[in-house]
Scaffold this motif. Structure first.
Motif, PDB file in Angstrom:
ATOM      1  N   GLY A 176      47.145  12.043  16.420  1.00  0.00           N
ATOM      2  CA  GLY A 176      48.294  12.634  17.084  1.00  0.00           C
ATOM      3  C   GLY A 176      47.977  14.054  17.487  1.00  0.00           C
ATOM      4  N   SER A 177      48.665  14.524  18.498  1.00  0.00           N
ATOM      5  CA  SER A 177      48.448  15.894  18.958  1.00  0.00           C
ATOM      6  C   SER A 177      49.684  16.735  18.655  1.00  0.00           C
ATOM      7  CB  SER A 177      48.150  15.919  20.451  1.00  0.00           C
ATOM      8  OG  SER A 177      49.229  15.390  21.181  1.00  0.00           O
ATOM      9  N   THR A 229      46.113  26.372  26.383  1.00  0.00           N
ATOM     10  CA  THR A 229      45.790  25.014  26.795  1.00  0.00           C
ATOM     11  C   THR A 229      47.075  24.290  27.196  1.00  0.00           C
ATOM     12  OG1 THR A 229      43.987  25.011  25.174  1.00  0.00           O
ATOM     13  CG2 THR A 229      44.628  22.882  26.085  1.00  0.00           C
ATOM     14  N   SER A 230      47.062  23.647  28.340  1.00  0.00           N
ATOM     15  CA  SER A 230      48.270  22.966  28.837  1.00  0.00           C
ATOM     16  C   SER A 230      48.544  21.695  28.029  1.00  0.00           C
ATOM     17  CB  SER A 230      48.107  22.602  30.318  1.00  0.00           C
ATOM     18  OG  SER A 230      47.175  21.543  30.465  1.00  0.00           O
ATOM     19  N   ASP A 231      49.805  21.253  28.070  1.00  0.00           N
ATOM     20  CA  ASP A 231      50.176  20.008  27.392  1.00  0.00           C
ATOM     21  C   ASP A 231      49.342  18.845  27.931  1.00  0.00           C
ATOM     22  OD1 ASP A 231      52.017  21.478  25.993  1.00  0.00           O
ATOM     23  OD2 ASP A 231      53.785  20.540  26.892  1.00  0.00           O
ATOM     24  N   LEU A 275      46.996  16.372  25.687  1.00  0.00           N
ATOM     25  CA  LEU A 275      47.089  14.903  25.687  1.00  0.00           C
ATOM     26  C   LEU A 275      45.748  14.261  26.035  1.00  0.00           C
ATOM     27  CD1 LEU A 275      50.625  14.396  27.254  1.00  0.00           C
ATOM     28  CD2 LEU A 275      49.927  14.107  24.854  1.00  0.00           C
ATOM     29  N   ALA A 276      44.980  14.883  26.902  1.00  0.00           N
ATOM     30  CA  ALA A 276      43.650  14.365  27.242  1.00  0.00           C
ATOM     31  C   ALA A 276      42.716  14.448  26.025  1.00  0.00           C
ATOM     32  CB  ALA A 276      43.063  15.132  28.426  1.00  0.00           C
ATOM     33  N   GLU A 291      43.743  11.667  23.675  1.00  0.00           N
ATOM     34  CA  GLU A 291      43.247  10.389  24.202  1.00  0.00           C
ATOM     35  C   GLU A 291      41.770  10.190  23.867  1.00  0.00           C
ATOM     36  OE1 GLU A 291      42.970   6.758  26.093  1.00  0.00           O
ATOM     37  OE2 GLU A 291      44.746   7.873  25.493  1.00  0.00           O
ATOM     38  N   ARG A 292      40.985  11.251  24.042  1.00  0.00           N
ATOM     39  CA  ARG A 292      39.556  11.163  23.752  1.00  0.00           C
ATOM     40  C   ARG A 292      39.317  10.811  22.281  1.00  0.00           C
ATOM     41  NH1 ARG A 292      36.527  16.472  24.524  1.00  0.00           N
ATOM     42  NH2 ARG A 292      36.974  16.684  22.334  1.00  0.00           N
ATOM     43  N   TRP A 293      40.066  11.425  21.366  1.00  0.00           N
ATOM     44  CA  TRP A 293      39.904  11.128  19.942  1.00  0.00           C
ATOM     45  C   TRP A 293      40.364   9.702  19.613  1.00  0.00           C
ATOM     46  CZ3 TRP A 293      36.720  13.308  16.855  1.00  0.00           C
ATOM     47  CH2 TRP A 293      36.344  14.628  17.073  1.00  0.00           C
TER      48      TRP A 293
END
Length: 83
Positions: A11-12, A57-59, A63-64, A67-69
């Motif tokens: 989760g971010s 860092t933008s939202d 989220l990117a 996603e990578r993790w």
């Protein structure tokens, strides 16, 4: 990571409250709004910070990274992420 099943959840934490705000929500609800965690009994999950992003860092970028993790750890296929 669930200590019993070894399943991973990624989760971010973005926005004004950052990690502390996100962590507080998980502590209060036991699931933080996660669909899969809502169906499970609360557990003593192991938490690790995988990456730290700068305050500018933008939202969308956050989220990117999330996603990578999820892809790296296969948290959809063998974990606790449904999205």
């Amino acid at each position: 990571t669930c200590p019993d099943t070894k399943e991973v959840y990624v989760g971010s934490a973005a926005g004004a409250d950052g990690f502390l705000g996100r962590w507080t929500e998980y502590a209060l609800t036991g699931h933080g709004g996660n669909v899969v965690l809502k169906r499970r009994q609360p557990s003593d999950y192991r938490v690790s910070i995988l990456e730290v992003a700068g305050s500018h860092t933008s939202d969308r970028e956050i989220l990117a990274l999330e996603e990578r993790w999820k892809m790296k750890l296969q948290s959809r296929e063998m974990g606790l992420n449904a999205n």
